[in-house]
Scaffold this motif. Structure first.
Motif, PDB file in Angstrom:
ATOM      1  N   ARG A  39       0.833  -1.199   0.000  1.00  9.01           N
ATOM      2  CA  ARG A  39       0.000   0.000   0.000  1.00  9.01           C
ATOM      3  C   ARG A  39       0.874   1.257   0.000  1.00  9.01           C
ATOM      4  O   ARG A  39       0.656   2.188  -0.760  1.00  9.01           O
ATOM      5  N   ASP A  40       1.883   1.254   0.882  1.00  3.45           N
ATOM      6  CA  ASP A  40       2.784   2.407   0.940  1.00  3.45           C
ATOM      7  C   ASP A  40       3.531   2.578  -0.373  1.00  3.45           C
ATOM      8  O   ASP A  40       3.688   3.694  -0.868  1.00  3.45           O
ATOM      9  N   ALA A  52       2.652   1.701  -3.335  1.00  2.00           N
ATOM     10  CA  ALA A  52       1.756   2.175  -4.401  1.00  2.00           C
ATOM     11  C   ALA A  52       1.530   3.683  -4.270  1.00  2.00           C
ATOM     12  O   ALA A  52       1.492   4.395  -5.276  1.00  2.00           O
ATOM     13  N   SER A  53       1.407   4.189  -3.041  1.00  2.00           N
ATOM     14  CA  SER A  53       1.149   5.623  -2.901  1.00  2.00           C
ATOM     15  C   SER A  53       2.426   6.439  -3.053  1.00  2.00           C
ATOM     16  O   SER A  53       2.413   7.527  -3.610  1.00  2.00           O
ATOM     17  N   ARG A  54       3.554   5.900  -2.564  1.00  2.42           N
ATOM     18  CA  ARG A  54       4.784   6.699  -2.580  1.00  2.42           C
ATOM     19  C   ARG A  54       5.481   6.728  -3.931  1.00  2.42           C
ATOM     20  O   ARG A  54       6.214   7.664  -4.217  1.00  2.42           O
ATOM     21  N   ARG A  55       5.265   5.712  -4.742  1.00  2.00           N
ATOM     22  CA  ARG A  55       6.028   5.700  -5.986  1.00  2.00           C
ATOM     23  C   ARG A  55       5.532   6.769  -6.954  1.00  2.00           C
ATOM     24  O   ARG A  55       6.165   7.033  -7.948  1.00  2.00           O
ATOM     25  N   ARG A  56       4.405   7.394  -6.608  1.00  2.00           N
ATOM     26  CA  ARG A  56       3.927   8.500  -7.439  1.00  2.00           C
ATOM     27  C   ARG A  56       4.484   9.849  -6.985  1.00  2.00           C
ATOM     28  O   ARG A  56       4.272  10.854  -7.637  1.00  2.00           O
ATOM     29  N   LEU A  57       5.164   9.867  -5.833  1.00  2.60           N
ATOM     30  CA  LEU A  57       5.703  11.133  -5.327  1.00  2.60           C
ATOM     31  C   LEU A  57       6.932  11.525  -6.133  1.00  2.60           C
ATOM     32  O   LEU A  57       7.872  10.743  -6.264  1.00  2.60           O
ATOM     33  N   HIS A  99      10.760  10.732  -5.268  1.00  3.32           N
ATOM     34  CA  HIS A  99      10.830   9.724  -4.208  1.00  3.32           C
ATOM     35  C   HIS A  99      11.719   8.544  -4.609  1.00  3.32           C
ATOM     36  O   HIS A  99      11.877   8.260  -5.794  1.00  3.32           O
TER      37      HIS A  99
END
Ligand SMILES: [Zn+2]
Length: 164
Positions: free
Chosen positions: A104-105, A107-112, A115
């Motif tokens: 989950r993390d 998936a959300s962080r790789r769009r930052l 990052h």
């Protein structure tokens, strides 16, 4: 895995630390030894001649026991990196969680933008680039060399977002 026995071997523990670039308490402690194709650190836990035990372990799982004792990780749980840098050996950057938490993390962080998980080289390429920078840098240029190696994987030029 006989963790208690491994952790009691001074030579093994010293060899583990010989592969860790220890830095400030909040910084990533980079691994200078072997890497997997996911950028995780690998540690050959047994090397003394004449030993029959052999094996390579994920270095962060060895380090996690060095920090917390020969604990077992509960079924279904993994030792995660808060910093999202798989080779990192800073015990303060590890926490227990589920694979679901991890996914989950990720998936959300790789769009930052900027990052670690958005690195165009992939996790292993990023880890190798940091190792090469550490090997080539003089001690006084180390911080700058590591920062440059990290930034090179994010051509957009954005700096890394703080996550914790
Ligand atoms: Zn870290």
């Amino acid at each position: 895995m006989p963790w208690a026995e491994l952790l009691a071997e001074g030579e093994t523990v010293a060899r583990y630390w010989s592969h860790v670039l220890r830095r400030g308490p909040d910084e990533c402690w980079w691994w200078t030894g072997g890497l997997t194709d996911t950028g995780h650190a690998t540690f050959r836990a047994v090397s003394l001649p004449g030993r029959t035990r052999r094996g390579t372990v994920p270095a962060h799982l060895f380090g996690y026991r060095l920090a917390h004792g020969p604990v077992s990780v509960p079924r279904g749980m993994v030792v995660r990196h808060r910093c999202d840098e798989p080779p990192c050996q800073n015990p303060a950057h590890w926490l227990l969680g589920t694979r679901g938490d991890n996914n989950r993390d990720a998936a959300s962080r790789r769009r930052l933008t900027g990052h670690a998980l958005a690195d165009v080289r992939g996790a292993a390429g990023r880890a190798r680039a940091v190792q090469a920078a550490i090997a080539a840098a003089s001690p006084e240029d180390l911080d700058q060399a590591i920062a440059a190696a990290l930034a090179a994987g994010n051509p957009s030029g954005a700096h890394q977002d703080a996550l914790f």
